[in-house]
Design an enzyme around this catalytic site. Sequence first.
Site, short mmCIF file in Angstrom:
data_model
loop_
_atom_site.label_atom_id
_atom_site.label_comp_id
_atom_site.label_asym_id
_atom_site.label_seq_id
_atom_site.Cartn_x
_atom_site.Cartn_y
_atom_site.Cartn_z
N GLY A 114 0.84 -1.21 0.00
CA GLY A 114 0.00 0.00 0.00
C GLY A 114 0.87 1.24 0.00
O GLY A 114 1.80 1.36 0.79
N ALA B 124 -0.29 6.12 4.66
CA ALA B 124 0.27 5.25 5.69
C ALA B 124 1.52 4.52 5.17
O ALA B 124 2.56 4.50 5.83
CB ALA B 124 -0.78 4.25 6.16
N GLY B 125 1.41 3.95 3.97
CA GLY B 125 2.54 3.21 3.40
C GLY B 125 3.71 4.14 3.12
O GLY B 125 4.88 3.80 3.39
N HIS C 35 -21.55 8.53 6.24
CA HIS C 35 -21.66 9.98 6.11
C HIS C 35 -23.06 10.28 5.65
O HIS C 35 -23.54 9.67 4.69
CB HIS C 35 -20.62 10.51 5.12
CG HIS C 35 -20.40 11.98 5.24
ND1 HIS C 35 -21.35 12.88 4.85
CD2 HIS C 35 -19.36 12.70 5.72
CE1 HIS C 35 -20.90 14.11 5.09
NE2 HIS C 35 -19.70 14.03 5.63
N ARG D 157 -22.45 13.45 12.67
CA ARG D 157 -22.77 12.64 11.49
C ARG D 157 -23.67 11.45 11.75
O ARG D 157 -24.62 11.20 11.01
CB ARG D 157 -21.46 12.07 10.88
CG ARG D 157 -20.65 13.10 10.18
CD ARG D 157 -19.32 12.52 9.75
NE ARG D 157 -18.49 13.60 9.23
CZ ARG D 157 -17.25 13.44 8.80
NH1 ARG D 157 -16.68 12.24 8.83
NH2 ARG D 157 -16.56 14.45 8.35
N HIS E 184 -18.28 5.85 4.68
CA HIS E 184 -17.23 6.84 4.52
C HIS E 184 -15.91 6.43 5.16
O HIS E 184 -14.84 6.85 4.73
CB HIS E 184 -17.71 8.16 5.12
CG HIS E 184 -16.80 9.31 4.84
ND1 HIS E 184 -16.28 9.56 3.59
CD2 HIS E 184 -16.32 10.29 5.64
CE1 HIS E 184 -15.52 10.64 3.65
NE2 HIS E 184 -15.52 11.09 4.87
N GLU F 164 -5.83 3.02 7.29
CA GLU F 164 -7.25 2.70 7.41
C GLU F 164 -7.53 1.19 7.47
O GLU F 164 -8.60 0.77 7.88
CB GLU F 164 -8.06 3.36 6.27
CG GLU F 164 -9.56 3.34 6.56
CD GLU F 164 -10.39 4.15 5.58
OE1 GLU F 164 -9.87 5.11 4.98
OE2 GLU F 164 -11.58 3.82 5.44
N SER G 211 -7.98 10.78 10.55
CA SER G 211 -7.54 9.57 9.84
C SER G 211 -6.28 9.79 9.03
O SER G 211 -5.39 8.92 9.03
CB SER G 211 -8.66 9.02 8.95
OG SER G 211 -9.34 10.04 8.30
C1 LIG Z 1 -13.98 11.52 0.10
C2 LIG Z 1 -13.09 11.32 1.28
C3 LIG Z 1 -12.73 12.41 2.07
C4 LIG Z 1 -11.89 12.24 3.18
N1 LIG Z 1 -11.54 13.34 3.91
C5 LIG Z 1 -10.69 13.21 4.96
C6 LIG Z 1 -10.25 14.36 5.70
O1 LIG Z 1 -10.64 15.49 5.41
N2 LIG Z 1 -9.38 14.16 6.72
C7 LIG Z 1 -8.91 12.93 7.07
O2 LIG Z 1 -8.11 12.83 8.00
N3 LIG Z 1 -9.31 11.82 6.38
C8 LIG Z 1 -10.18 11.93 5.34
N4 LIG Z 1 -10.57 10.81 4.64
C9 LIG Z 1 -10.03 9.50 5.03
C10 LIG Z 1 -8.59 9.32 4.57
O3 LIG Z 1 -8.47 9.78 3.25
C11 LIG Z 1 -8.12 7.88 4.61
O4 LIG Z 1 -8.51 7.27 5.78
C12 LIG Z 1 -6.61 7.76 4.52
O5 LIG Z 1 -6.14 8.52 3.46
C13 LIG Z 1 -6.20 6.33 4.39
O6 LIG Z 1 -4.84 6.23 4.03
P1 LIG Z 1 -4.16 4.80 3.84
O7 LIG Z 1 -2.75 5.06 3.49
O8 LIG Z 1 -4.46 3.95 4.99
O9 LIG Z 1 -4.93 4.13 2.62
P2 LIG Z 1 -5.11 4.51 1.06
O10 LIG Z 1 -4.72 5.91 0.77
O11 LIG Z 1 -6.47 4.07 0.73
O12 LIG Z 1 -4.05 3.60 0.32
C14 LIG Z 1 -4.22 2.21 0.17
C15 LIG Z 1 -3.08 1.64 -0.65
O13 LIG Z 1 -3.20 0.22 -0.66
C16 LIG Z 1 -3.03 -0.27 -1.98
N5 LIG Z 1 -3.77 -1.53 -2.16
C17 LIG Z 1 -5.08 -1.75 -1.92
N6 LIG Z 1 -5.39 -3.03 -2.26
C18 LIG Z 1 -4.25 -3.61 -2.72
C19 LIG Z 1 -3.92 -4.91 -3.23
N7 LIG Z 1 -4.84 -5.86 -3.33
N8 LIG Z 1 -2.64 -5.15 -3.60
C20 LIG Z 1 -1.70 -4.17 -3.52
N9 LIG Z 1 -1.96 -2.94 -3.05
C21 LIG Z 1 -3.22 -2.65 -2.66
C22 LIG Z 1 -3.54 0.84 -2.86
O14 LIG Z 1 -2.92 0.73 -4.14
C23 LIG Z 1 -3.08 2.09 -2.10
O15 LIG Z 1 -1.77 2.42 -2.49
C24 LIG Z 1 -11.42 10.95 3.53
C25 LIG Z 1 -11.77 9.87 2.74
C26 LIG Z 1 -12.60 10.03 1.64
C27 LIG Z 1 -12.97 8.84 0.83
#
Ligand SMILES: Cc1cc2nc3c(=O)[nH]c(=O)nc-3n(C[C@H](O)[C@H](O)[C@H](O)COP(=O)(O)OP(=O)(O)OC[C@H]3O[C@@H](n4cnc5c(N)ncnc54)[C@H](O)[C@@H]3O)c2cc1C
Lengths: 538, 242
Positions: free
Chosen positions: A8, A12-13, A232, A281, A344, A368, A383
Amino acid sequence: MNRINIIGAGLAGLSAAITLSENGALCNLISLQQSERAQSVLAEGGINGALNTMGEDDNVENHFNDTMKGGCFMADPNAVDGLTKNAPKVIRWLESLGVPFNTNDGEIILRNFGGQKKKRTAYARSSTGKIIMSAVIDEARKYEFSGNIIRYSHHEFVKLLIENNTCVGVRIKDTYTDKISDFKGIVILASGGLNGIFPGMTTGTTQNNGDVTATVFSQGVAFGNLEMLQYHPTTIGISGKRCLVTEAARGEGGRLYIERNGEKWYFMEEKYPELKNLMPRDVVAREMFFVRRDEKCGDTVYLDMTDLPEDIWKNKLSDLREEIIHYLAIDPKTEPIPVKEGIHYFMGGIDTDEYHCTNIKNLYAVGECTCQYHGANRLGGNSMLGAIYGGKVAAETIVSKLDKNSAFDDTIPEFTNITDEPLTDEASPVCIQEISDVLLSGLGIVRSERELIKSLELLNTLENKHEYNLREQNRITLAKAMLMSALQRKESRGAHYREDYPEKDEHFRKTAVAKIVNKNVVISYRELPERRANPNEN
Amino acid sequence: MKIKLDILRQENSTSEPYRQTVIFETEDINATVATALTEINNNPNIKDTEGNRVKPILWECSCLQKKCGACAMIINSKPQLACNAQLKDYAKKGTVTIEPLKKFPVVADLIVDRTIMRDNLTNMKIWFNSQTKADETVSDIMYESSRCLQCGCCLEVCPNFYVGSEFTGMAAAVPTARIISAVPEEQKKEIRTEYKKHIYNGCGKSLACRDVCPAGIDIDKLLVRSNAAAIWGRKIGGKKKK
Ligand SMILES: Cc1cc2nc3c(=O)[nH]c(=O)nc-3n(C[C@H](O)[C@H](O)[C@H](O)COP(=O)(O)OP(=O)(O)OC[C@H]3O[C@@H](n4cnc5c(N)ncnc54)[C@H](O)[C@@H]3O)c2cc1C
Ligand code: SF4
Ligand code: SF4
Ligand code: FES
């Protein structure tokens, strides 16, 4: 010693990869698509941290209290302590990477965001996530050039390699060639939320298809609080997904109504005369559900923004207006828009301790995809913070355990067609939809024993209907765990609302841990730790 | 709405491309090319106009709301995002042609390998060597230059870009503008050299790229600013906001 493998490349990654690199460690950064496509770019509102720049006497203890309260005291207090203490540092770090946060006289402006008593949310206009991601991607690039990070950006997670309850690596597939390779070494999962389990029903990306989580669950990784889904209240249905209508729409004066006896009923204003449309919410979403169910009412809730003054449309909500016109062909300035709740955020996920260790040795989880930091409900803006901070903590934990005397083995693994077992097919869209329908019928905004048992029975029927491939089976198993977690929590807390148990029950203020034991899903409850008197400063 | 989709397909990177035509019907007046591709792939029984089975059409998507750049492809001869291309705009004509971006190697169907875009940025050292800050004079420009989706539409129409060319195109110029805007003193010379070599020297300034950028990035402004700073050595921003 092998490179550390990160699955990922969202916030986070990336955060884990950068922290490992800063500490001289080497890693592989593996993702289905490149970082620019990760869900993290969609975040709009902002990121929380008690920088106290608004003259409101804010401090990290307030942030701690709001986060714990928002999560209904279901989060690990020591983890939240670290999160909130380090939040100002995280935001200052982003600032030092050139993130153009909105500022006033050079100091970061903080805004109000749901569930927080003080202004604590830093933002970059209406695209905070995208702007932060661009800066963090550039920072990671530095270490790609130096060779600390090797990117695999069209590569899919296949499965973990586990021996004697220890993770020894991960199998990945190059989606361009369909060749596979076993990457040896420690694994950090950073694969995002469970969107793909609910196609078309979430505000997130289709890329987070849920396969990683479903697979590792079936491989014995423990999960926490799977029943906690954040809905949401105001999303609009666009092709293939739910599109978020920012809370600011109500903040600036948007009003929710439903037709009752041929008249507009502004139900939030009648039921909650004080906060009206700006209730939290989960309360808004629930009320929308109740009025829709009421026979005297129509079945669509509308968001009425037709009374908003011109300057608000021009200066604050112009993006939103353009988006709604584009996708719905309705101008919200002159016509109310139909809104519905959408999924959401996933508070539940892979169960980790405050250092982001899972129940499997040498397997970590961040962002997440974990159940860390948010308890029964997440505060907006916490988040992205949790993703960045969690990535850092996991990386630091790993670095602290590395054998300083052994060097990284730098052979690049080969990809081949040869495997000990054939690659499994993707889950079929029909099957994915069927599972989703069953889940949604049980895990809606308002839940009950009757509905949950019915959903579990439907899932059983589905399971016995025909043969499924491995990915489909894994999804069914994960779905079962989600429904069972919701069934067994006989109380209402945060995002989990049971019509048959509408009150909180202190007895359930525990982490619901889901695990596969002898091929069966088992739910147990783990006590939450006490907050340490002097939590680690890190 | 009933519309004919004429899709250029290719099984894998070495096989011959072929065309397949599918009739797509929908009630949803706001349906996009992304909707059509998703629904066709979700329907196992769908046949093309010659009665043949339609194997899943491979394409990339992620956000479905024009914020991630994954779904860039050529739709009716114009590079654009599938999730932004509404079918009603083509309904009158009755046909939509859908093809992969042509500047990049095809992986399969509508998926192309855009790795070169990232490699270019890495070779050009697009990062800050040390801590920086987006002060108020450059905050606008840093915001704008952070919005690039890395979709590749600009490269598709650029007369001077090809995979392997020294010229790296607008998809590199935009992120480079972010660095130039707040570059630490000790990194100035290096980034200016990179900019001159890989962007300034090769760009014909026709701005064909601007007209197709789905993010609507103010490419004009970014170029003027970057040129001023990197080529003429002027301070970027200059005017204070208040
Ligand atoms: C519309 C929207 C608005 C938001 N607004 C806010 C905000 O204002 N403030 C806030 O704090 N948070 C907000 N969030 C939440 C926040 O964006 C996420 O919780 C956070 O960015 C998650 O980051 P992450 O690195 O965990 O995951 P992600 O950014 O989802 O990254 C996941 C990674 O895993 C990889 N992956 C997935 N499946 C596989 C697989 N099978 N094989 C290989 N790789 C895979 C993907 O390629 C990606 O690189 C919002 C979310 C949404 C949808
Ligand atoms: S201005 Fe012309 S030459 Fe320069 S990047 Fe744009 S399309 Fe290419
Ligand atoms: S400049 Fe525009 S067209 Fe080019 S890659 Fe960035 S977003 Fe796409
Ligand atoms: S799917 Fe993200 S831009 Fe189209």
